[in-house]
Design a protein around this motif. Structure first.
Motif, PDB file in Angstrom:
ATOM      1  N   SER A  30      41.873   5.195  28.077  1.00 45.62           N
ATOM      2  CA  SER A  30      42.107   4.523  27.801  1.00 45.62           C
ATOM      3  C   SER A  30      41.417   4.039  26.302  1.00 45.62           C
ATOM      4  O   SER A  30      41.839   3.202  25.433  1.00 45.62           O
ATOM      5  CB  SER A  30      42.352   3.149  28.642  1.00 45.62           C
ATOM      6  N   SER A  63      43.178  -7.842  18.817  1.00 47.48           N
ATOM      7  CA  SER A  63      42.457  -6.447  19.644  1.00 47.48           C
ATOM      8  C   SER A  63      42.576  -5.597  18.635  1.00 47.48           C
ATOM      9  O   SER A  63      41.943  -4.782  18.479  1.00 47.48           O
ATOM     10  CB  SER A  63      43.799  -6.417  20.918  1.00 47.48           C
ATOM     11  N   GLU A  73      50.871   8.105  33.563  1.00 47.05           N
ATOM     12  CA  GLU A  73      52.082   7.454  32.450  1.00 47.05           C
ATOM     13  C   GLU A  73      53.374   7.812  31.770  1.00 47.05           C
ATOM     14  O   GLU A  73      53.951   7.496  30.867  1.00 47.05           O
ATOM     15  CB  GLU A  73      52.216   5.749  33.348  1.00 47.05           C
ATOM     16  N   VAL A  82      44.974  -5.760  26.387  1.00 42.24           N
ATOM     17  CA  VAL A  82      46.267  -6.219  25.455  1.00 42.24           C
ATOM     18  C   VAL A  82      46.855  -5.434  24.422  1.00 42.24           C
ATOM     19  O   VAL A  82      47.558  -5.488  24.909  1.00 42.24           O
ATOM     20  CB  VAL A  82      45.308  -7.571  24.664  1.00 42.24           C
ATOM     21  N   MET A  83      45.648  -3.962  24.308  1.00 37.31           N
ATOM     22  CA  MET A  83      47.094  -3.697  22.982  1.00 37.31           C
ATOM     23  C   MET A  83      47.790  -2.672  24.106  1.00 37.31           C
ATOM     24  O   MET A  83      49.152  -1.969  24.022  1.00 37.31           O
ATOM     25  CB  MET A  83      46.411  -2.640  22.996  1.00 37.31           C
ATOM     26  N   ALA A  84      47.018  -2.198  25.853  1.00 38.81           N
ATOM     27  CA  ALA A  84      47.975  -0.801  26.165  1.00 38.81           C
ATOM     28  C   ALA A  84      48.956  -1.528  26.670  1.00 38.81           C
ATOM     29  O   ALA A  84      50.059  -1.145  27.022  1.00 38.81           O
ATOM     30  CB  ALA A  84      46.966  -1.202  27.043  1.00 38.81           C
ATOM     31  N   LEU A 109      51.887   0.063  28.090  1.00 42.80           N
ATOM     32  CA  LEU A 109      51.329   1.085  29.438  1.00 42.80           C
ATOM     33  C   LEU A 109      50.170   0.567  30.248  1.00 42.80           C
ATOM     34  O   LEU A 109      48.904   0.013  30.235  1.00 42.80           O
ATOM     35  CB  LEU A 109      50.657   2.857  28.134  1.00 42.80           C
ATOM     36  N   GLN A 110      50.236   0.529  31.166  1.00 43.88           N
ATOM     37  CA  GLN A 110      50.414  -0.395  32.555  1.00 43.88           C
ATOM     38  C   GLN A 110      49.319   0.478  33.178  1.00 43.88           C
ATOM     39  O   GLN A 110      47.902   0.063  33.878  1.00 43.88           O
ATOM     40  CB  GLN A 110      51.204  -1.131  33.359  1.00 43.88           C
ATOM     41  N   ALA A 111      49.014   1.722  32.732  1.00 50.22           N
ATOM     42  CA  ALA A 111      48.110   2.293  34.036  1.00 50.22           C
ATOM     43  C   ALA A 111      46.842   2.792  33.112  1.00 50.22           C
ATOM     44  O   ALA A 111      45.751   2.466  33.274  1.00 50.22           O
ATOM     45  CB  ALA A 111      48.353   3.566  33.963  1.00 50.22           C
ATOM     46  N   HIS A 112      47.143   2.509  32.033  1.00 51.29           N
ATOM     47  CA  HIS A 112      45.913   2.668  30.300  1.00 51.29           C
ATOM     48  C   HIS A 112      45.752   1.054  30.447  1.00 51.29           C
ATOM     49  O   HIS A 112      44.301   1.615  30.625  1.00 51.29           O
ATOM     50  CB  HIS A 112      46.606   2.598  29.462  1.00 51.29           C
ATOM     51  N   LYS A 113      46.032   0.237  30.932  1.00 52.65           N
ATOM     52  CA  LYS A 113      45.624  -1.497  31.332  1.00 52.65           C
ATOM     53  C   LYS A 113      44.360  -1.303  31.864  1.00 52.65           C
ATOM     54  O   LYS A 113      43.444  -1.568  32.340  1.00 52.65           O
ATOM     55  CB  LYS A 113      46.279  -2.543  30.818  1.00 52.65           C
ATOM     56  N   ALA A 173      51.127  -3.966  25.715  1.00 51.86           N
ATOM     57  CA  ALA A 173      51.862  -4.625  23.973  1.00 51.86           C
ATOM     58  C   ALA A 173      52.177  -3.456  23.713  1.00 51.86           C
ATOM     59  O   ALA A 173      53.567  -2.804  23.610  1.00 51.86           O
ATOM     60  CB  ALA A 173      51.117  -4.768  23.344  1.00 51.86           C
ATOM     61  N   GLU A 174      51.709  -2.030  24.437  1.00 53.65           N
ATOM     62  CA  GLU A 174      52.037  -0.445  24.406  1.00 53.65           C
ATOM     63  C   GLU A 174      53.100  -0.323  25.679  1.00 53.65           C
ATOM     64  O   GLU A 174      54.144   1.106  25.667  1.00 53.65           O
ATOM     65  CB  GLU A 174      51.668   0.398  24.338  1.00 53.65           C
ATOM     66  N   ARG A 231      39.022  -6.113  27.192  1.00 50.31           N
ATOM     67  CA  ARG A 231      40.018  -7.013  27.136  1.00 50.31           C
ATOM     68  C   ARG A 231      41.091  -6.557  25.330  1.00 50.31           C
ATOM     69  O   ARG A 231      42.371  -6.538  25.888  1.00 50.31           O
ATOM     70  CB  ARG A 231      39.384  -8.509  26.635  1.00 50.31           C
ATOM     71  N   ALA A 232      40.171  -6.135  24.013  1.00 51.76           N
ATOM     72  CA  ALA A 232      41.402  -5.033  23.235  1.00 51.76           C
ATOM     73  C   ALA A 232      41.883  -4.226  23.675  1.00 51.76           C
ATOM     74  O   ALA A 232      43.532  -4.214  23.602  1.00 51.76           O
ATOM     75  CB  ALA A 232      40.879  -5.279  21.923  1.00 51.76           C
ATOM     76  N   ILE A 233      41.444  -3.455  24.712  1.00 49.92           N
ATOM     77  CA  ILE A 233      42.195  -2.220  25.291  1.00 49.92           C
ATOM     78  C   ILE A 233      43.893  -3.511  26.424  1.00 49.92           C
ATOM     79  O   ILE A 233      44.623  -2.241  25.688  1.00 49.92           O
ATOM     80  CB  ILE A 233      41.528  -1.063  26.433  1.00 49.92           C
ATOM     81  N   TYR A 288      42.461   3.461  22.248  1.00 50.49           N
ATOM     82  CA  TYR A 288      42.785   2.424  21.708  1.00 50.49           C
ATOM     83  C   TYR A 288      41.743   1.600  20.595  1.00 50.49           C
ATOM     84  O   TYR A 288      42.278   2.155  19.823  1.00 50.49           O
ATOM     85  CB  TYR A 288      42.893   1.089  22.238  1.00 50.49           C
TER      86      TYR A 288
END
Lengths: 427, 427
Positions: B353, B81, B257, A405-407, A412-416, A409-410, A401-403, B357
């Motif tokens: 990821s 996070s 990305e 949220v952080m991805a 970077l949707q594919a990271h999420k 916020a940066e 979940r932390a990843i 992060y």
């Protein structure tokens, strides 16, 4: 000698200023030779060996017969001295080995750090009047401990096409895998690009004149790492009345004989000591074969009186000497407080020469104030630190979940998404 | 996507070739700005901030009020996070602390190695669409553990003169001592020379566009160290039929990305897996907000079939990927055999990821094949290794003769004399 009395801190940077050189002219030459070696390989190496070393060689690689000859030509006393030095260097650098560092940072997330050797390294050893076989020890011994697969050594041939036998003996003793009779810019360029005779390496170590220095800098633009940027050698001694003036003078002179641009500094809280050292220098310098060099360096040297040890320490940290000798009643104070120095020598029986040759520490050290930001050569210089991680289902649930949220916020949707997919698969 | 079937080793270097860029044009601009900042300080910084960031600022330093505002403006979920990530990074990097290594190499010769923090460091955090607060974590957390005294952060202001609040929050959380609204070449030049507003630092860390990259390279010519040379981000995955194609595809896309020049490679011993991943990429890519960027990177990506794992490992070591994911039955084989990689991710639940992060490892890693010769950022990146030695009378008697013989053989009489004087005094 320049005697300076209790300088104010705002004058320190001027007093401690190192000479700067313009390298623009050299750079053009170095770039040209690099281009030619990159394009023509051995043909260019031959051309510049002929120009700079005055010789044409059939083969660049030193043969087993030449090594045999070198081994037979040097004295048993020199051999056993080199062996003693090697044993100490081996012991000190072997102790620098580190284990895998492994941490479960949160349940199910296992991270570890391991060091792996740099596979191919190059050592550059200058030729000329002082055959630096001690530098071969300082570089090849840790390279072998690290486990580097290829250890290539380049050193210029003399007019008869040979390399100094002590260099060959030491290289052979310390596991160098290939010795090449190539010097100067063409050697650095050869190890940067690879030629028919010279293997391409990943990192280049070793000293050299200003051409070699600029060539090593240029090599970094082609993906090759280097040990550190170079500058003239330096020694700063802090001494008080517990120091032996003759010893202090001998250490300052051993630095001064390196070259006319050597940096030699004495800092003291005792005017008496400064005067005694000055007198000792005058008498000892006359006996030196390299006295002309030493005299020029001593002319530019600085004897600085400072009223107390705290101010002295601050000044020394501002300078960041390559070699730092402490002969003081308060040696612990200096040892604990020094943050910028390459190598530290403590007490009356610890001359810089000890570290230069045989105590076990490395003599390839940051000059020119680089002690503020660079380490001296050590075992890690021949290795890379790599990290590993293995995450379990529980682990990714703990940090997923932390990843996300952080991805997000940066931006970077594919990271999420890489996490979301995994979390969903576990549900 | 380029599918490559069992390439012969002599074609690997061509297949694995990274794009090269000419930086000559940029270099001229960077040099000019450096010269101007060196000469005019803040005046030049103001000029280029106006040109590149389109804003004129009264003060560059972020105020406590601005930090307060940033803290209040970001969500509790993002805060927690970032705190979770920080805790893991703190744990992993604290474990990297090393003790003094002390060895009596021979009786009376005591040598030790200690690490001391680099006193002043600079962190560069790019602005723009993706506010890299995660990079603040990766650099400021180990800097604080190391004990760096000054931790300066530069990041470009947006058109309203602000820095992204998540960057400010993270910097404040992680002990950054000064935050400056300065970006690009002028920030790197400022930290290199120091200006009225920007402190001079000893080492600069952090990512950036090609202007920042070239500026960091140039900074090294003025005595400043940098974390490592930079290049486009890279991911290589080795996967077999034990891998989940959707996960593999999501990881490749998270790399893609980053930018159109991202390097994305899949190596597999299974044609079936390659085809399944290809199909997954096609379907996942359409959902991405940054799909235009990702598509271009994926166009240049490589899916390489290799007939067995040993050959695959050799190819991977020749490439030296920044990020290396292993989803294979033989993960131990790859873990033990990999010598050239920045960071290694093992198993189906370990996406890149995680390391980017929150798992605890550092995400500042060597690209462009530099994994062959550079470490990723780790605790040691913020410290220097120094050596110390203390030799007793017995010690100098044990190694003195060897030093004399070696110094003489190198033609350095004053080096010998420093020992001879001491030996005589003991007799």
């Amino acid at each position: 000698m320049n005697k300076i009395d209790n300088p104010k801190p705002d004058t320190w940077s001027e007093i401690l200023k190192r000479p700067t050189k313009t390298i623009d002219d050299i750079e053009v030459t170095v770039k040209e030779i690099f281009k030619e070696v990159q394009k023509k390989g051995d043909e260019a190496v031959a051309k510049y060996t002929s120009i700079f070393d005055g010789i044409t060689l059939e083969n660049y690689e030193v043969t087993p017969a030449e090594i045999e000859e070198a081994i037979n030509s040097i004295s048993d006393e020199l051999k056993s001295s080199i062996q003693l030095a090697k044993a100490n260097i081996l012991k000190f650098h072997t102790a620098q080995k580190t284990d895998r560092i492994s941490v479960e940072t949160i349940e199910g997330v296992n991270c570890w750090q391991e060091k792996r050797p740099i596979q191919k390294i190059g050592l550059y050893i200058p030729g000329g009047t002082a055959p630096l076989f001690s530098t071969v020890l300082m570089l090849a011994v840790p390279a072998e401990i690290a486990g580097c697969k290829e250890i290539v050594l380049c050193s210029p041939p003399d007019k008869t096409g040979k390399i100094n036998p002590a260099i060959l003996y030491t290289a052979h003793l310390c596991g160098v895998t290939k010795i090449l009779k190539v010097g100067g810019i063409q050697a650095i360029a050869g190890m940067t690009f690879g030629t028919q005779s010279i293997p391409k390496v990943y990192k280049i170590f070793g000293p050299g004149n200003q051409f070699v220095t600029v060539a090593k800098q240029l090599a970094t633009q082609f993906g090759v790492a280097i040990d550190m940027p170079a500058g003239p050698s330096e020694l700063l001694i802090v001494a008080d009345d517990t120091a032996v003036p003759a010893f202090v003078a001998s250490d300052l002179l051993s630095q001064a004989e390196h070259g006319t641009d050597s940096q030699v500094i004495l800092v003291s809280t005792s005017i008496r000591l400064i005067e005694a050292v000055e007198a000792e220098i005058q008498s000892q310098i006359e006996e030196l074969p390299r006295k002309e060099i030493a005299k020029k360096a001593i002319e530019n040297s600085k004897l600085i009186y400072i009223e107390n040890d705290q101010i002295a320490l601050d000044l020394i940290n501002e300078y960041g000497p390559e070699h730092f000798i402490i002969c003081s009643e308060f040696d612990d104070f200096y040892c604990n407080g020094i943050v910028n120095a390459g190598s530290v020598f403590i007490g009356n029986y610890t001359p810089e020469s000890a570290g230069d040759y045989a105590s076990g520490t490395n003599h390839t050290l940051p000059t020119n104030g680089y002690a503020k930001n660079y380490s001296g050569v050590n075992l890690d210089s021949f290795m890379k630190s790599m990290t590993f991680q293995k995450i379990s289902k529980t682990g990714i649930q703990n940090i997923g979940r932390a990843i996300e949220v952080m991805a997000e916020a940066e931006g970077l949707q594919a990271h999420k998404n890489a996490v979301t997919l995994r979390l969903k698969s576990i549900e």
